[in-house]
Design an enzyme around this catalytic site. Structure first.
Site, PDB file in Angstrom:
ATOM      1  N   TRP A 172     -21.502  13.288  11.185  1.00  0.00           N
ATOM      2  CA  TRP A 172     -20.297  13.239  10.373  1.00  0.00           C
ATOM      3  C   TRP A 172     -20.407  14.218   9.204  1.00  0.00           C
ATOM      4  CZ3 TRP A 172     -18.271   7.507   9.720  1.00  0.00           C
ATOM      5  CH2 TRP A 172     -18.094   6.954  11.008  1.00  0.00           C
TER       6      TRP A 172
ATOM      7  N   GLU B 265      -5.622  -3.906  -0.668  1.00  0.00           N
ATOM      8  CA  GLU B 265      -6.014  -4.998   0.231  1.00  0.00           C
ATOM      9  C   GLU B 265      -7.154  -5.846  -0.346  1.00  0.00           C
ATOM     10  OE1 GLU B 265      -5.407  -1.893   1.061  1.00  0.00           O
ATOM     11  OE2 GLU B 265      -4.361  -1.730   2.981  1.00  0.00           O
TER      12      GLU B 265
ATOM     13  N   THR C  23       0.860  -1.177   0.000  1.00  0.00           N
ATOM     14  CA  THR C  23       0.000   0.000   0.000  1.00  0.00           C
ATOM     15  C   THR C  23       0.903   1.235   0.000  1.00  0.00           C
ATOM     16  OG1 THR C  23       0.059   0.107   2.387  1.00  0.00           O
ATOM     17  CG2 THR C  23      -1.725  -1.147   1.407  1.00  0.00           C
TER      18      THR C  23
ATOM     19  N   LYS D 118     -16.121  15.032  12.732  1.00  0.00           N
ATOM     20  CA  LYS D 118     -17.182  14.548  13.607  1.00  0.00           C
ATOM     21  C   LYS D 118     -17.671  15.667  14.498  1.00  0.00           C
ATOM     22  CE  LYS D 118     -15.452   9.904  13.147  1.00  0.00           C
ATOM     23  NZ  LYS D 118     -14.748   8.755  13.710  1.00  0.00           N
TER      24      LYS D 118
END
Lengths: 548, 548
Positions: A451, A334, A189, A446
């Site tokens: 959110w 992934e 990654t 947040k």
């Protein structure tokens, strides 16, 4: 009573079965490569398979055995494809490294993976000469070229020539049979924080991903296609296309290092490409070239766009002006990488075009093999109502269970059920299973339990004519915990005040989501791959005081 | 050095993951069934999954455990689909029996399989009442209907009502996880000689087959489709469509018992069917109805035709008059069943229409997962030149390794390499991997080392206006070992001599392939499924003396 077992043939899902299939059933189908050396090279699936066997023999002659990692720093080309199959097929592990990373990152990755051989294109000779002293485990350096292109001398002792290695073998090699859960390849990654982490794919996961990704609701690959992967083979195995094109036995066009609009357009036309895949930036270059020269595509019919969100305007241009179907996709290293793609269901056939478009602009539905959920910070599943946004988690046979060399499990639970991989993305899902990314979880703001999407705030800022670049980050707030702070680079010569920019949000977003403050800066910090380093920004503005 | 293992999630390929996927990601997508009771029934993938769980609970309550066989005698309908998923998903084994077999064959099959439960449609109540005394192992009989349609009395003691069983459960059932090589279902071959033999599919083989069969070069299934399997669910699991439609989450239309042209046409139109699959006979009925009523298809776009060779004239009518793409396919019970389908490659795009058509009339190319070869009687591989014809052998993860209750291995070797399944078909393969069936191996006529296709000889005879039916068989010959003998039924009232018929072959086939003799008979012997019993014919004509 014991279970009854099936009585089917026991054949492991091995990557060698993909190249054998292509060589046997599409042996004369072409693999066309624009070479680093400058010319166009033509071979076939049968040719690739034969030279993959020789490459496997050459690696064995160098002393490589089961499990050894063979790294590449290479563009999309036939030799890279031979290394893919020659390594995995002979139980070595193919480790494709992104040459666009900083040299220190490349060295860190090669050492973490324990690479024993490094194969690289001519382009990267200067880079590898600089890296070599830092690559303790690498015993063999293979320059992916012929004798004529080998340098007269090199800082690398015993530099090997790819063509000489392959020519020295006779190809009398039988692909071995082994456990399908054996490692086939490793990709790292390119995390924006901390060290990169390795995903270790297995033969089983790669073959299942190839099946899934070729499906009509995914990349829709068939033998009638001519496929040009613009997405690099060092970027999550070119989204699996080297495998799925072998699975269907179609013609493959590998563009080499030149991905500018002119080079791509000429290759699309000359080779009659029907299908391509890449990140939005590449299509921008191609479209600019085609539009400014008033050209058309003769055979190009559809493309998968992923890696980052595709701007709706680009989708519209490709679809309406050029009749190219855009398949918006989402995935990550992934996930091998395919997670979702946006294709309509039969029930959407009667919708007005604008509503269809809104669905196609989402990241889409999972391919069978992947399941997903969105959860709140306590691990509770959230509803699929296109409104609730939560942490996106996934699972499936081509999702990693753990990272290379990292003992700790990254997996989380959903309503108490363990085994889900947290993607780090924040998303909504609608009742039909269409997922839409709204943010990265570490970037979401947040505010009082609600959110706020940093991406939404940035998109609005970017739409202001005086804004060059903008990032929305969370700033500490005594009452709401966090409130949005906008960090903005003005366009050269443009004037823009805090109040003007905040007024620009009125009517474009819910009032409580409008940023509390704006900080103007000269430039934003970026990673090697061009992403804004929000972690650094958050550190820079840790003590920023929001207006009351 | 030990091999490096992949670090991917370990998730078994289970049939329950197909129905969970469909329920989760296409929950409101419709499953429409024409019921035996006469009406149209509508449910969804979520509904099917919920009732499959209840059915699994009901079977457990009856005492069924892992590995127990649950048999069906049923048409294509939602309850049959629930039994597919309810049995396999809970580690029981779904055994679909062909109700068109002779009753003695059905009893033999049910006893060989060791069936413990038999579920059946109302249609088959009289049949099952007759069969029951011969089914020693069956402990529970379940009539697939509701209380209102249950008979007042029955020769079967304790006849259970499907809807009552399902209604009594609460659906609080979690699909268990187990070894993917566990048996999922059993289908028996309808061999023309000897007893039928059972193929025991596994979860793994069924899921891989579902992936392979949905690919663009195979059945090309997507969520944009509305699929109507005319092929019965008792015929090799309706070619896997109950699984592949769940995999893509598309609308499924199940036609029940009435497969006449009018019933099918009305269902195609009412439910907006885009894709179908079945044997040639069914399309003949549908086309006759549509043509004689001067109708058109509004949404029907493509169909897979297999089971037996599709007459070229039928392909042409469907393609040219109705714009329905015909995908010619070949498979068999031992292959789950998919082996090959005929779809063009990119290289064929520029061919004249007539040459494309000749390719499409072949049985086609393998799907990745299946490999094939043609061999001579000594097990040597023959060339892929479209001329050499040999015994077709196959292998792959959805091909059987052995038959149920039969210890001997059916597998053969190709050039010394073991593990190939002999299909009993004789075929040619061209350089592009297009396979064409020329005969059944036991029917081919071996004349002086050369093979003559009985099918070719029969097709020519059938083209003669005075011939009602014809079979070509091998007759013993002192010099050539075998020579062709034609057994012919004349059309009522037609006159035709041996010499006239043999003269009809001149110019239509190579001279040495023309039959040596003709025997006229009143009728040919047939099997329960309508195939000519050539073994019986060969016995009848064992002492036939060919003219010198």
């Amino acid at each position: 009573m014991p279970a009854l077992m099936g009585q089917m043939m026991q054949m492991p899902l091995l990557i060698s079965s993909l190249i054998r299939h292509a060589a046997r059933h599409a042996g004369d189908t072409e693999i066309v490569s624009k070479r680093v050396e400058g010319d166009v090279h033509r071979t076939t699936w049968a040719g690739i398979e034969e030279r993959s066997r020789r490459f496997a023999q050459a690696m064995a002659r160098l002393g490589c055995g089961a499990g050894d990692r063979v790294a590449t720093l290479a563009w999309n080309g036939y030799r890279h494809l031979e290394i893919y199959y020659g390594t995995s097929g002979s139980q070595l592990v193919c480790h494709t490294i992104n040459p666009r990373l900083f040299p220190e990152q490349i060295a860190w990755i090669a050492n973490d993976a324990g690479d024993r051989v490094l194969c690289f294109d001519l382009t990267f000779l200067p880079l590898v000469e600089k890296l070599a002293p830092h690559l303790g485990g690498v015993q063999h350096y293979v320059l992916m070229t012929d004798r004529a292109h080998m340098p007269a001398s090199s800082a690398i002792a015993n530099l090997l020539c790819y063509e000489e290695l392959v020519d020295a073998e006779d190809g009398r090699y039988t692909w071995p049979e082994f456990d399908e859960n054996t490692a086939s390849s490793i990709c790292y990654t390119s995390g924006t924080t901390g060290h990169p982490k390795g995903a270790v794919y297995s033969h089983r996961s790669s073959v299942l991903h190839a099946y899934g990704s070729a499906l009509p609701d995914a990349m829709d690959c068939s033998a009638a296609d001519v496929v040009l992967p613009v997405v690099p083979m060092f970027h999550v195995n070119a989204w699996g296309l080297p495998y799925s094109t072998a699975l269907v036995g179609c013609k493959l066009v590998l563009p080499g290092p030149h991905l500018d609009g002119k080079s791509l357009y000429e290759l699309f036309e000359a080779e009659r490409v029907t299908f391509s895949a890449g990140v939005p930036t590449v299509w921008l270059g191609l479209l600019t070239y085609v539009q400014s020269n008033d050209l058309k595509f003769s055979t190009f019919r559809r493309t998968v766009i992923g890696g980052s969100a595709c701007p709706p305007a680009m989708m519209k241009t490709l679809q309406e002006r050029f009749s190219v179907e855009v398949i918006h996709a989402w995935g990550m290293t992934e996930l091998s990488p395919l997670g979702t793609l946006s294709k309509l269901k039969a029930k959407h056939g009667a919708l007005p075009r604008e509503e269809q478009q809104r669905l196609l602009e989402k990241q889409g539905r999972v391919v069978y093999g992947i399941d997903m959920a969105i959860i709140d910070d306590d691990g509770h599943a959230l509803p699929w109502d296109a409104k609730a946004s939560g942490n996106l988690v996934v699972r499936g046979p081509w999702v990693i269970g753990s990272y290379f060399n990292r003992p700790e499990s990254p997996l989380v639970s959903v309503d108490g059920e363990p085994g889900w991989f947290p993607t780090g993305d924040v998303a909504t899902i609608d009742a039909d299973g269409f997922m839409q990314i709204t943010d990265r979880s570490k970037d979401v703001i947040k505010s009082g339990g609600e959110w706020i999407s940093s991406i939404d705030l940035e998109n609005i800022a970017m739409a202001h004519p005086a804004v060059h670049e903008a990032a929305a980050i969370a700033a500490r707030h005594p009452k709401w915990d966090e409130r949005p702070l906008l960090v903005v680079v003005r366009k050269p010569g443009a004037s823009l005040t805090r109040e003007e920019l905040l007024a620009f949000y009125e009517g474009r977003i819910a009032k409580w989501q409008i940023p509390d403050d704006v900080a103007f800066v000269d430039e934003l910090p970026h990673t090697a791959t061009g992403k804004i380093q929000k972690l650094k920004l958050r550190e820079l503005f840790r003590d920023h005081r929001l207006p009351a």
